[in-house]
Design an enzyme around this catalytic site. Sequence first.
Site, short mmCIF file in Angstrom:
data_model
loop_
_atom_site.label_atom_id
_atom_site.label_comp_id
_atom_site.label_asym_id
_atom_site.label_seq_id
_atom_site.Cartn_x
_atom_site.Cartn_y
_atom_site.Cartn_z
N GLU A 1 0.52 -1.01 -0.05
CA GLU A 1 0.07 -0.14 0.15
C GLU A 1 1.24 1.36 0.01
O GLU A 1 0.09 2.88 -0.40
CB GLU A 1 -1.03 0.04 1.21
CG GLU A 1 -2.26 -0.28 1.18
CD GLU A 1 -3.08 -0.30 1.53
OE1 GLU A 1 -4.53 -0.96 1.44
OE2 GLU A 1 -3.51 0.38 3.23
N HIS B 1 8.64 -26.86 -1.64
CA HIS B 1 7.74 -27.78 -1.92
C HIS B 1 6.55 -26.72 -2.89
O HIS B 1 5.67 -27.79 -3.76
CB HIS B 1 7.28 -28.84 -1.29
CG HIS B 1 8.73 -29.75 -0.75
ND1 HIS B 1 9.51 -31.06 -0.77
CD2 HIS B 1 8.92 -29.78 0.17
CE1 HIS B 1 10.08 -30.96 -0.53
NE2 HIS B 1 9.96 -30.11 1.05
N LYS C 1 -13.95 -0.03 -4.17
CA LYS C 1 -14.96 0.62 -2.77
C LYS C 1 -16.17 0.80 -4.14
O LYS C 1 -16.94 0.90 -3.46
CB LYS C 1 -13.99 1.75 -2.23
CG LYS C 1 -13.39 1.11 -0.86
CD LYS C 1 -13.60 2.10 0.35
CE LYS C 1 -11.96 1.83 0.71
NZ LYS C 1 -11.82 2.78 1.99
O1 PA5 Z 1 -3.70 1.77 5.68
C1 PA5 Z 1 -4.57 1.70 5.78
O2 PA5 Z 1 -4.39 2.94 6.00
C2 PA5 Z 1 -5.28 0.98 4.67
O3 PA5 Z 1 -4.69 0.10 4.59
C3 PA5 Z 1 -6.44 1.11 5.90
O4 PA5 Z 1 -5.93 0.66 7.58
C4 PA5 Z 1 -8.08 0.44 6.06
O5 PA5 Z 1 -8.23 0.35 4.71
C5 PA5 Z 1 -8.54 0.59 6.93
O6 PA5 Z 1 -9.19 1.45 7.24
P1 PA5 Z 1 -9.99 2.06 8.80
O7 PA5 Z 1 -8.98 2.30 9.58
O8 PA5 Z 1 -10.42 3.61 8.31
O9 PA5 Z 1 -11.67 0.89 8.69
#
Ligand code: PA5
Length: 441
Positions: free
Chosen positions: A283, A304, A418
């Site tokens: 990310e 394996h 989303k």
């Molecule tokens: O690293 C990030 O920002 C994302 O992976 C969020 O943690 C994830 O989308 C969850 O978001 P939230 O805590 O707003 O529900």
Amino acid sequence: MIRYEHKNLKPWITDDVLKLLQPQVSSAADLLASRKGPGGDFLGWYEPAKVVSSDEIKATKEASKRIQDQSELLVTVGIGGSYLGARAVLEALPWDEASENGVDIDFAGHHMSARDTEMLLDHLDDYEVSINVISKSGTTTEPAIAFRLLKAYMEERYGKDEAKSRIYATTDSKKGALRKLATEEGYATFVIPDDVGGRFSVLSPVGLLPIAAAGYDIDALLAGAQEGFAKYGASTDVLANDCLRYAATRVALYRQGKAIEILSTFEPAFHYLIEWWKQLNGESEGKNGTGLFPAGCEFSTDLHSMGQWIQEGQRNAFETFLIEEKPTSSVVVPDTGDDLDGLAYLAGRDLSEINLEAWKGVSLAHYDGGMPNSSLIVETMDTRTLGEVIHFFERATGVSCYMQGVNPFDQPGVEAYKANMFALLGKPGFEAQAKALRARL
Ligand code: PA5
């Protein structure tokens, strides 16, 4: 506490290659420290001792004690950074690091599987339960659905008032549906600092409450991370600072066409640590058409399966081993007095010792097959050491991203799925998109 071995990186990476990168490394490290780089408002995690105040630590410990007094099981509801950090820590640490009164932790809200959710709800009846719902935005669909279900379960089982006393919400101080809901229902709440993003939040209340409830020492975890902060912040010399050496190595290998980094371990307990690391890097780095693809392997299992690809497949990857040298567990291969299974040569030797020899053999075999590799080695993965490992990887991610000219702290690409999902589910405001998508299905 951590050692970084890199001799299996030659000739791809040498000290001379790294020295050429020194100006970029220094400027990336300085951007992180000064908080003046892209996304600099999200560097609240950078100095672990300053993420949460002593009052918040006290409140976290008090809440974890209440959870332990009231419950046997804490269901943690969250996804991404609001999920993986706690799970990584809880699974990586040996059980004997936890106090006896620690509760079991289960996880929900990171998928929308009816089968898994049905099983979770069925199994809750066997335990006294508390819930920790975690969402920084307070609007993420997957945990919101799971929490709606769990809230209804808790109210039906315990009645509204007692359910309230068993629900803890970790969210933004002001914004989002979860904050509003928690305030209206009167839940105990914990604040995710504004300047800490999800995947860098494990050492904030996001991770600390479930980790403390499970009986682990959050002071030791934070102290280990703070030690890492001091150690890896002491110098920007790429040859002297292992964290910067690792960060620069990743970038240099990427620029040589190694588009995949495989984090490999010989310890199944590190499965979720690898999952956490995958999220941290995927990310943070994967944007603007650039970024290493972070993959993971667990050996011997994957020797394996994926072992064949690593040994002889396309040469567009490199490997980083995460190794524990002296696990606290000990299992000795028995001496049976015969050699019917051909294993007499291993009799009396500990599985950990055999596992280490496997790592040494595998790292050399993969190197000989043209797979550059290096190893991050911890002596024992205790709570303190894990804190340092977390900081090591978080800092390395920040430095690698800045070296690549990428903002490590946003994730604009996550929104695309989303919007499509909302459109297809009929969320108000997505009508036009729904029509366009339906025409393509
Ligand atoms: O690293 C990030 O920002 C994302 O992976 C969020 O943690 C994830 O989308 C969850 O978001 P939230 O805590 O707003 O529900």
